[in-house]
Motif scaffolding. Structure first.
Motif, PDB file in Angstrom:
ATOM      1  N   PRO A  45     -13.204  13.038 -12.020  1.00 34.80           N
ATOM      2  CA  PRO A  45     -13.573  14.413 -12.366  1.00 34.80           C
ATOM      3  C   PRO A  45     -12.707  14.968 -13.497  1.00 34.80           C
ATOM      4  O   PRO A  45     -11.618  14.468 -13.760  1.00 34.80           O
ATOM      5  N   GLU A  46     -13.205  16.007 -14.142  1.00 36.03           N
ATOM      6  CA  GLU A  46     -12.439  16.723 -15.167  1.00 36.03           C
ATOM      7  C   GLU A  46     -11.441  17.677 -14.516  1.00 36.03           C
ATOM      8  O   GLU A  46     -10.453  18.059 -15.126  1.00 36.03           O
ATOM      9  N   ALA A  47     -11.734  18.101 -13.291  1.00 36.58           N
ATOM     10  CA  ALA A  47     -10.870  19.006 -12.526  1.00 36.58           C
ATOM     11  C   ALA A  47     -11.138  18.760 -11.057  1.00 36.58           C
ATOM     12  O   ALA A  47     -12.127  18.122 -10.687  1.00 36.58           O
ATOM     13  N   VAL A  48     -10.247  19.268 -10.211  1.00 31.26           N
ATOM     14  CA  VAL A  48     -10.442  19.182  -8.773  1.00 31.26           C
ATOM     15  C   VAL A  48     -10.124  20.554  -8.182  1.00 31.26           C
ATOM     16  O   VAL A  48      -9.186  21.215  -8.608  1.00 31.26           O
ATOM     17  N   THR A  63      -5.089  18.864 -18.983  1.00 32.79           N
ATOM     18  CA  THR A  63      -5.051  19.447 -20.318  1.00 32.79           C
ATOM     19  C   THR A  63      -5.102  18.332 -21.356  1.00 32.79           C
ATOM     20  O   THR A  63      -5.003  17.154 -21.022  1.00 32.79           O
ATOM     21  N   SER A  64      -5.229  18.700 -22.615  1.00 33.18           N
ATOM     22  CA  SER A  64      -5.378  17.707 -23.674  1.00 33.18           C
ATOM     23  C   SER A  64      -4.128  16.845 -23.857  1.00 33.18           C
ATOM     24  O   SER A  64      -4.206  15.747 -24.395  1.00 33.18           O
ATOM     25  N   ASP A  65      -2.965  17.320 -23.399  1.00 30.76           N
ATOM     26  CA  ASP A  65      -1.742  16.508 -23.509  1.00 30.76           C
ATOM     27  C   ASP A  65      -1.430  15.753 -22.209  1.00 30.76           C
ATOM     28  O   ASP A  65      -0.307  15.341 -21.979  1.00 30.76           O
ATOM     29  N   TRP A  66      -2.429  15.609 -21.353  1.00 32.24           N
ATOM     30  CA  TRP A  66      -2.350  14.848 -20.116  1.00 32.24           C
ATOM     31  C   TRP A  66      -1.380  15.465 -19.120  1.00 32.24           C
ATOM     32  O   TRP A  66      -0.713  14.765 -18.360  1.00 32.24           O
ATOM     33  N   HIS A 121       2.813  16.743 -14.527  1.00 29.71           N
ATOM     34  CA  HIS A 121       1.859  15.663 -14.798  1.00 29.71           C
ATOM     35  C   HIS A 121       1.265  15.111 -13.502  1.00 29.71           C
ATOM     36  O   HIS A 121       0.271  14.387 -13.529  1.00 29.71           O
ATOM     37  N   GLU A 122       1.874  15.476 -12.364  1.00 35.49           N
ATOM     38  CA  GLU A 122       1.343  15.040 -11.073  1.00 35.49           C
ATOM     39  C   GLU A 122       1.702  16.086 -10.029  1.00 35.49           C
ATOM     40  O   GLU A 122       2.811  16.617 -10.026  1.00 35.49           O
ATOM     41  N   ALA A 123       0.733  16.390  -9.168  1.00 29.33           N
ATOM     42  CA  ALA A 123       0.960  17.330  -8.075  1.00 29.33           C
ATOM     43  C   ALA A 123       0.659  16.627  -6.760  1.00 29.33           C
ATOM     44  O   ALA A 123      -0.329  15.892  -6.652  1.00 29.33           O
ATOM     45  N   ASP A 138      -6.461  11.023 -19.032  1.00 29.92           N
ATOM     46  CA  ASP A 138      -7.659  11.370 -19.789  1.00 29.92           C
ATOM     47  C   ASP A 138      -8.575  12.227 -18.918  1.00 29.92           C
ATOM     48  O   ASP A 138      -9.200  13.170 -19.370  1.00 29.92           O
ATOM     49  N   THR A 139      -8.668  11.869 -17.655  1.00 31.71           N
ATOM     50  CA  THR A 139      -9.305  12.686 -16.610  1.00 31.71           C
ATOM     51  C   THR A 139      -8.330  12.701 -15.441  1.00 31.71           C
ATOM     52  O   THR A 139      -7.241  12.145 -15.545  1.00 31.71           O
ATOM     53  N   LEU A 140      -8.717  13.307 -14.351  1.00 32.30           N
ATOM     54  CA  LEU A 140      -7.838  13.371 -13.190  1.00 32.30           C
ATOM     55  C   LEU A 140      -8.021  12.161 -12.289  1.00 32.30           C
ATOM     56  O   LEU A 140      -9.136  11.676 -12.109  1.00 32.30           O
TER      57      LEU A 140
END
Length: 147
Positions: A45-48, A63-66, A121-123, A138-140
């Motif tokens: 997905p692009e988001a969650v 985001t665009s900077d990963w 960069h990670e949650a 690039d995506t999640l």
């Protein structure tokens, strides 16, 4: 975790206690990916969006900077950046387990992993049953690790 308003960049949602455990005690009733449909559902997905008991939600976006952007969600509506809206959809994530018998995952803590610039960069959303790990790229990439 810091939740910000999409349009203003200021805090939104629950009042934070000064640490990343602001989500502690919440009950996650559903987890949905935000997919761009013309590309199909085959990829990530692009988001969650994590739907919280009581109707609120938390949106994690790449985001665009990963790095990850963590904002208040708009469940059941799609985020404003899903334009045109008819080419986007919420969908359950097949690699995640079903909601526990009790009807929700109970959050016991959160963790943000940051890069050298201090950007998330990670949650990790830690629940009694296991951990949701959301990683930017690039995506999640969304995973669930049972305890």
């Amino acid at each position: 975790m810091t939740v910000e308003r999409e349009e203003y960049g200021g805090p939104a949602g629950r009042t934070r206690s000064g640490n990343s455990d602001w989500l502690t005690g919440s009950r996650i009733t559903a987890v949905h990916g935000v997919f761009y449909r013309p590309e199909g559902r085959a990829g990530e997905p692009e988001a969650v969006e994590f739907v919280i008991d009581g109707g609120q939600s938390v949106l994690l976006t790449c985001t665009s900077d990963w790095t990850l952007r963590i904002t208040a969600g708009t469940w059941p509506l799609l985020p404003d950046w899903c334009v045109p809206a008819n080419q986007w959809q919420h969908a359950p994530l097949s690699q995640l387990p079903p909601v526990p018998y009790e009807g929700a995952w109970t959050v016991v803590g959160t963790l943000e992993r940051r890069d050298g610039n201090g950007e998330v960069h990670e949650a990790v959303i830690r629940c009694e049953e296991g951990d949701f790990v959301v990683a930017a790229g690039d995506t999640l990439a969304v995973r669930f690790h049972r305890h």
